[in-house]
Write a protein that holds these residues in place. Structure first.
Motif, PDB file in Angstrom:
ATOM      1  N   LEU A  56      63.547  85.962   3.131  1.00 40.40           N
ATOM      2  CA  LEU A  56      64.196  86.269   4.406  1.00 40.40           C
ATOM      3  C   LEU A  56      63.216  86.358   5.578  1.00 40.40           C
ATOM      4  N   ARG A  57      62.299  85.446   5.696  1.00 38.94           N
ATOM      5  CA  ARG A  57      61.346  85.544   6.806  1.00 38.94           C
ATOM      6  C   ARG A  57      62.044  85.422   8.153  1.00 38.94           C
ATOM      7  N   LEU A  58      62.761  84.326   8.394  1.00 38.99           N
ATOM      8  CA  LEU A  58      63.366  84.127   9.709  1.00 38.99           C
ATOM      9  C   LEU A  58      64.586  85.020   9.891  1.00 38.99           C
ATOM     10  N   VAL A  59      65.433  85.118   8.883  1.00 37.16           N
ATOM     11  CA  VAL A  59      66.654  85.908   9.004  1.00 37.16           C
ATOM     12  C   VAL A  59      66.336  87.378   9.286  1.00 37.16           C
ATOM     13  N   PRO A  63      57.300  89.071  10.703  1.00 31.07           N
ATOM     14  CA  PRO A  63      56.209  88.477  11.476  1.00 31.07           C
ATOM     15  C   PRO A  63      55.890  87.066  10.991  1.00 31.07           C
ATOM     16  N   SER A  64      55.550  86.213  11.938  1.00 30.64           N
ATOM     17  CA  SER A  64      55.242  84.823  11.607  1.00 30.64           C
ATOM     18  C   SER A  64      53.894  84.724  10.914  1.00 30.64           C
ATOM     19  N   GLU A  66      51.489  83.028  11.959  1.00 34.58           N
ATOM     20  CA  GLU A  66      50.481  83.120  13.015  1.00 34.58           C
ATOM     21  C   GLU A  66      50.163  84.582  13.343  1.00 34.58           C
ATOM     22  N   ASP A  67      51.203  85.424  13.408  1.00 32.66           N
ATOM     23  CA  ASP A  67      50.978  86.840  13.666  1.00 32.66           C
ATOM     24  C   ASP A  67      50.226  87.495  12.506  1.00 32.66           C
ATOM     25  N   GLU A  68      50.573  87.107  11.299  1.00 30.31           N
ATOM     26  CA  GLU A  68      49.898  87.677  10.133  1.00 30.31           C
ATOM     27  C   GLU A  68      48.422  87.290  10.092  1.00 30.31           C
ATOM     28  N   ALA A  69      48.103  86.152  10.717  1.00 31.85           N
ATOM     29  CA  ALA A  69      46.699  85.740  10.766  1.00 31.85           C
ATOM     30  C   ALA A  69      45.909  86.537  11.803  1.00 31.85           C
ATOM     31  N   GLY A  77      57.583  90.575   2.643  1.00 30.77           N
ATOM     32  CA  GLY A  77      57.881  89.465   1.743  1.00 30.77           C
ATOM     33  C   GLY A  77      57.325  89.636   0.346  1.00 30.77           C
ATOM     34  N   VAL A  78      57.293  90.874  -0.142  1.00 32.36           N
ATOM     35  CA  VAL A  78      56.634  91.148  -1.425  1.00 32.36           C
ATOM     36  C   VAL A  78      57.597  91.183  -2.602  1.00 32.36           C
TER      37      VAL A  78
END
Length: 317
Positions: A56-59, A63-64, A66-69, A77-78
């Motif tokens: 369910l990343r987008l739904v 965080p994207s 890019e943000d996680e980087a 997402g675990v």
């Protein structure tokens, strides 16, 4: 740890044990947490019940990549969507991560919209009774067939306080299960079996984002547009392909039911957008009610006010 706790007058004190950022959906919590993490070399810990699910990343507006980087994120997402996940489960995971982050000399920054997580973290969690299986099954059927409104209507005469303050279908259903199975309300069980808090509120920086309603509604509409893009539709399609029961928490995320109806040809795209906006607005309103009733003493921050945001970020030497 390059962070100090400040009071309302801006005086600096001891290092905070953590920063806790709550707020309704689409209020800019993740962006504020990211800015703070970059300033303090902090670690962002998820406090949202839907963002734990890998599918369910987008739904869930996780965080994207890019943000996680840009800053370290943990507990996002675990879990697979097939996994039921409770507040008690989250407390076990987050306790380990808070200890690990502080052992590294870094600042834990907890961010999310699940008010019960924050309440359990700072006030403790009640140990609830075993529920009779017949009661559990009946309540789950009611939740699947009638949703939040149906469960709330059934709960209201039995536990008016829970019916008025709980905002999530899973927790409303749990309250109904408890009172029907034991004859006692959630509040009764909480008073008698409350465990110690993991974090003392006075040792943390506490913030609730409180955006102007028109600004929040515009962001909710933009989020609905994103959900109905190719990536959002593909995400829900892949989730539905797993054949999971609708009673699972992940299947009740806003966007799953609406996009499922679109994919089935039951509604068109404009109607799907309308339903997404309505459902998200209602959820945001319920969240705001929770924060107002359960976290009244947490300082509020207007995310449209840059000076207020700068003050909220003032957690460093």
């Amino acid at each position: 740890m390059d962070a100090t706790l400040t009071d309302d007058q801006g005086r600096k004190g001891a290092d905070p044990h953590a920063v806790l950022i709550a707020g309704p959906t689409a209020s800019g919590k993740s962006a504020l947490a990211l800015r703070l993490a970059e300033r303090t070399n902090g670690v962002i810990l998820n406090a949202d019940s839907m963002q734990v699910y890998a599918e369910l990343r987008l739904v869930s507006a996780r965080p994207s990549a890019e943000d996680e980087a840009r800053a370290e994120h943990r507990l996002y997402g675990v879990l697979p969507a097939a996994t039921p996940f409770s507040t008690g489960d989250w407390l076990k995971l987050v306790a380990r991560e808070i200890s690990a982050v502080r052992a590294e000399g870094r600042l834990p920054i907890l961010v999310g919209g699940t008010g019960l997580y924050f309440k359990a973290l700072t006030e403790g969690l009640a140990v609830l009774p075993e529920i009779q299986e017949t009661v559990r099954s009946a309540c789950r059927v009611l939740a699947d067939e009638q949703g939040v409104d149906g469960v709330r209507a059934a709960l209201a005469p039995l536990d008016p306080q829970a019916a008025a303050t709980l905002v999530d279908l899973q927790r409303l259903t749990r309250a109904l299960e408890v009172v029907q199975s034991t004859g006692r309300t959630l509040a009764d069980w909480h008073r008698e079996t409350q465990s110690p808090p993991l974090l003392a509120a006075q040792s943390c920086v506490l913030r609730v984002l409180a955006p102007p309603r028109p600004w929040l509604h515009e962001r909710i509409a933009q989020r609905a547009d994103l959900m109905l893009g190719e990536e959002g539709i593909a995400e829900v399609e892949a989730l539905l392909a797993k054949g999971l029961p609708w009673s699972l928490p992940a299947m009740r995320a806003i966007g799953v039911k609406e996009i499922a109806a679109l994919l089935a040809g039951e509604i068109d795209r404009p109607e799907a957008h309308r339903r997404l906006v309505v459902a998200t607005r209602r959820y945001a309103k319920r969240q705001e009610t929770w924060f107002r009733n359960q976290m009244a003493d947490w300082p509020r921050v207007d995310p449209t006010d840059e000076a207020a945001l700068a003050d909220a970020l003032r957690v460093g030497r």
